[in-house]
Design an enzyme around this catalytic site. Structure first.
Site, mmCIF file in Angstrom:
data_model
loop_
_atom_site.group_PDB
_atom_site.id
_atom_site.type_symbol
_atom_site.label_atom_id
_atom_site.label_comp_id
_atom_site.label_asym_id
_atom_site.label_seq_id
_atom_site.Cartn_x
_atom_site.Cartn_y
_atom_site.Cartn_z
ATOM 1 C CB CYS A 268 36.321 8.320 45.333
ATOM 2 S SG CYS A 268 35.170 7.210 46.176
ATOM 3 C CG HIS A 316 32.828 8.198 42.594
ATOM 4 N ND1 HIS A 316 34.033 7.554 42.585
ATOM 5 C CD2 HIS A 316 33.054 9.432 42.044
ATOM 6 C CE1 HIS A 316 34.958 8.339 42.042
ATOM 7 N NE2 HIS A 316 34.382 9.491 41.713
ATOM 8 C CG HIS A 328 36.344 12.330 40.401
ATOM 9 N ND1 HIS A 328 35.607 11.232 40.021
ATOM 10 C CD2 HIS A 328 36.863 12.837 39.244
ATOM 11 C CE1 HIS A 328 35.684 11.084 38.702
ATOM 12 N NE2 HIS A 328 36.419 12.037 38.211
#
Length: 353
Positions: A268, A316, A328
């Site tokens: 990520c 994240h 993402h």
């Protein structure tokens, strides 16, 4: 009589054994059913598997960000160690030169005999010439003292560099051990997730294979439509943010690989770093550093290109593209894709472009 008693005891013992065996067989029959086949272990509920797999992926991703941070620090320590080693080599070259100069002076003095200056003046047939030579010798002595000072300074500096290098070696060793710990955590969590998924029937596995949340699926997850819509990039707060968004669109469908920063696979924070690198912006490697790299913005003011962060540990990150959606790299079960912000607990946002 004794023999009779022994016979009864053996018969009684055999009866007990047969009774126990009968009970055991009856229990086994009850457990296996009348047809002799055993009951299979109950299949886990897909919803529970989904929750457990999501948890394992979150734990793996948190460990991935720690791994990325440790790797970045290890690389910095390695570069500092290399610089110290290079500087030490240069200092040692200077030290050797200074020592050679001292050696030349010492050899000249030895050849000169080392007589007392007053005696040399008395014995000299040319006092004026001797005095001129003595002045030269004094200058040579001054150079000698300077050379000795340079040697001492070089020795002190080399020792300082050795101490600093030892510190960096210890730091590098510690970072490498930390990397190994985080790597073991990551691989352990991902292996557990794979084992959980393998326990489900194929139909349910297919339902989970593209991510842990059905609501997060996207029709763009297979690298169709790799160009960012103009309606998205035109709303970015600047040209660098617009370029980062365009890069993210181009990477839709790329696989998730922990620790990867592109160009063909990402985790990520690696996707975010690569997107802004393409726009000429250098971002930190980890989510918890990236959130401090720009200006914080509230969710109500998000614009395309803003970095959006999730979970209380800031484990994240994605790139906002407008309309309540982001691009993402979710986890190993799903490629880089479009997804709603609401798929995870929102933690904050940063504007860097």
């Amino acid at each position: 009589m004794a023999a009779h008693r022994r016979s009864r005891q053996r018969w009684a013992g055999g009866t007990k054994a047969r009774t126990a065996a009968t009970v055991a067989l009856a229990g086994a029959a009850a457990a296996t059913g009348l047809d002799g086949s055993g009951h299979a272990a109950p299949q886990p509920a897909p919803d529970q598997v989904r929750a457990d797999v999501a948890r394992l992926y979150r734990e793996a991703e948190a460990a991935t960000e720690k791994y990325n941070g440790a790797k970045e620090k290890a690389e910095s320590a390695r570069q500092r160690l290399r610089a110290l080693q290079d500087e030490r080599a240069r200092r040692e070259e200077r030290l050797n030169s200074a020592r050679a100069e001292l050696g030349s002076v010492a050899a000249a003095q030895y050849r000169g005999g080392g007589l007392d200056p007053a005696l040399q003046l008395v014995l000299s047939e040319d006092p004026d010439g001797y005095l001129e030579g003595a002045a030269v010798a004094e200058r040579v002595g001054s150079r000698q003292r300077a050379a000795v000072g340079r040697v001492r300074a070089q020795l002190r500096e080399i020792e300082r560099l050795r101490g600093a290098a030892r510190i960096e070696v210890n730091s590098l060793t510690s970072r490498r051990a930390e990397l190994k710990r985080h790597e073991e955590t990551i691989t352990g969590r991902l292996s557990s997730a794979r084992r959980l998924l393998s326990r489900l029937p194929p139909g349910h596995q297919a339902g989970l294979a593209d991510g842990t949340d059905r609501a997060a699926r996207s029709s763009t997850g297979s690298r169709d439509g790799l160009t960012a819509p103009g309606s998205v990039t035109s709303l970015a707060p600047g040209p660098r943010a617009a370029r980062a968004v365009s890069y993210a669109y181009q990477k839709l469908g790329s696989p998730y690989v922990w620790g990867a920063t592109g160009p063909d696979a990402f985790d990520c924070s690696g996707l975010v770093q690569a997107a802004y690198r393409s726009a000429g912006v250098s971002l930190p490697r980890t989510t918890y550093a990236q959130i401090g790299a720009g200006r914080r913005v509230p969710r109500s003011e998000l614009l395309p290109g803003d970095l959006v962060f999730f979970y209380s540990g800031i484990s994240h990150v994605g790139i906002y593209v407008g309309g309540g959606r982001m691009i993402h790299a979710p986890n190993p079960s799903a490629p880089v894709r479009l997804a709603p912000l609401d798929e995870m607990p929102f933690a904050g946002a940063t504007r860097v472009g």
